[in-house]
Scaffold this active site. Structure first.
Site, PDB file in Angstrom:
ATOM      1  N   GLY A  21       0.820  -1.211   0.000  1.00  0.00           N
ATOM      2  CA  GLY A  21       0.000   0.000   0.000  1.00  0.00           C
ATOM      3  C   GLY A  21       0.846   1.250   0.000  1.00  0.00           C
ATOM      4  O   GLY A  21       0.522   2.237   0.678  1.00  0.00           O
ATOM      5  N   ASN A  23       1.527   3.505  -2.328  1.00  0.00           N
ATOM      6  CA  ASN A  23       1.296   4.584  -3.300  1.00  0.00           C
ATOM      7  C   ASN A  23       0.655   5.819  -2.688  1.00  0.00           C
ATOM      8  O   ASN A  23       0.569   6.862  -3.342  1.00  0.00           O
ATOM      9  CB  ASN A  23       0.429   4.081  -4.457  1.00  0.00           C
ATOM     10  N   GLY A  25      -0.708   7.887   1.389  1.00  0.00           N
ATOM     11  CA  GLY A  25      -0.881   7.867   2.832  1.00  0.00           C
ATOM     12  C   GLY A  25       0.336   7.401   3.598  1.00  0.00           C
ATOM     13  O   GLY A  25       1.482   7.751   3.301  1.00  0.00           O
ATOM     14  N   GLY A  27       1.750   4.534   3.775  1.00  0.00           N
ATOM     15  CA  GLY A  27       2.679   3.722   3.008  1.00  0.00           C
ATOM     16  C   GLY A  27       3.627   4.560   2.180  1.00  0.00           C
ATOM     17  O   GLY A  27       4.821   4.252   2.077  1.00  0.00           O
ATOM     18  N   TYR A 171     -14.097  -3.574  10.346  1.00  0.00           N
ATOM     19  CA  TYR A 171     -12.761  -2.983  10.273  1.00  0.00           C
ATOM     20  C   TYR A 171     -12.011  -3.209  11.588  1.00  0.00           C
ATOM     21  O   TYR A 171     -10.854  -3.628  11.590  1.00  0.00           O
ATOM     22  CB  TYR A 171     -12.861  -1.493   9.983  1.00  0.00           C
TER      23      TYR A 171
END
Length: 301
Positions: A21, A23, A25, A27, A171
């Site tokens: 992940g 790409n 935030g 990450g 979640y």
């Protein structure tokens, strides 16, 4: 902000780091800082175009590879190619995640989508790369938890949340499962005498694109809620510090859990965070591990 900062990251030259992940935030910040300090960083992303765009923003040695954690076929293909190209992997940051609102959704393998993406995909990925991690001199696996894990409970009779589904609770369950996984991985690595370190982190309340996206389908009201949420969060570069510390601080021990120190662990300087009782329970760890092996078909340790 005082305390641990990204400037304290030691040199990473010669190290191979994989960030899922990567790409956007947390990450993207994590990948950027690791590359800035000399690591060769693999951006493991679901959308290759977005990954290539992110790579152009990073000053350093990066490569982009396709990985859809909600598809075990994609996880296996990614891991096989990566393992062949990089016999030794120094760092795996299991960062990618989804937070969804609305009706229950499932993955390509029929799993509830939060659990599939946030935990089961990472469980399989870690297992498939374990021999490559073992080949590195001081490898680490970092699992990304959430403060929501503290209000969650796993129902082992309904792991896929087919009964009375609620997206927010799903979640939280997925993040509890992720936390249990990171702690159980540490137990098993220690028992096997492995030098690999399994550490955990959570970002508190951080301004990423996950929550606004989750509210998009709620129309005008959803957009208002998303904007209000931004006021309560910290910038993403601060939110990424706990996982960067877990990934790079030379003094980190297996099983350590890092998060923000202030306002109920929602923001502030990086400190050791508190696990929920269920997250720390060895019985829950053993039970979840067995379930994950059966669901993913990946067995290790």
């Amino acid at each position: 902000m005082t305390g641990w900062t990204a400037d304290l990251i030691p040199g990473q030259r010669g190290r191979i780091a994989v960030v899922t992940g990567a790409n956007s935030g947390l990450g993207l910040v994590t990948a950027t800082e690791l590359a800035r300090h000399g690591a060769r960083v693999v951006l493991a992303v679901r959308n290759l175009a977005a990954g290539e765009k992110a790579a152009r923003r990073i000053a350093g040695d990066v490569e982009v590879r396709e990985l859809d954690l909600a598809s075990l076929a994609s996880v296996r293909a990614f891991a096989a190619k990566l393992a062949a190209d990089h016999p030794a992997i120094d760092l795996l940051v299991n960062n990618a995640g989804v937070v969804l609102l609305g009706p229950r959704r499932t993955s390509a393998d029929g799993f509830e989508l939060h659990l599939a993406t946030n935990m089961l995909g990472h469980f399989a990925l870690t297992g498939l790369l374990l021999s490559n991690l073992a080949a590195a001199p001081a490898a680490r696996v970092v699992s990304l938890s959430s403060i929501t894990h503290k209000g969650a409970h796993l129902d082992f009779d309904d792991l896929m949340y087919e009964r009375d589904y609620r997206a927010a609770a799903a979640y939280g369950r997925s993040k509890l499962a992720t936390t249990i996984f990171g702690i159980e991985l540490d137990r098993r690595l220690r028992a096997a005498g492995s030098p690999i370190v399994s550490a955990l982190a959570h970002p508190g309340l951080t301004r990423t694109n996950l929550t606004p996206r989750a509210w998009e389908h709620r129309g005008r009201l959803g957009r208002v809620i998303a904007r209000l949420g931004l006021l309560a969060t910290q910038p993403v570069d601060r939110g990424a510090l706990p996982q960067l510390r877990a990934a790079t601080d030379p003094g980190v021990r297996g099983g350590q859990f890092f998060g923000p120190a202030g306002l109920g662990e929602t923001r502030g300087r990086v400190t050791e965070a508190r696990l929920s009782q269920e997250a720390a329970d060895p019985a829950a760890g053993e039970r979840l591990w067995a379930a994950a092996e059966e669901l993913t078909g990946v067995s290790y340790l």
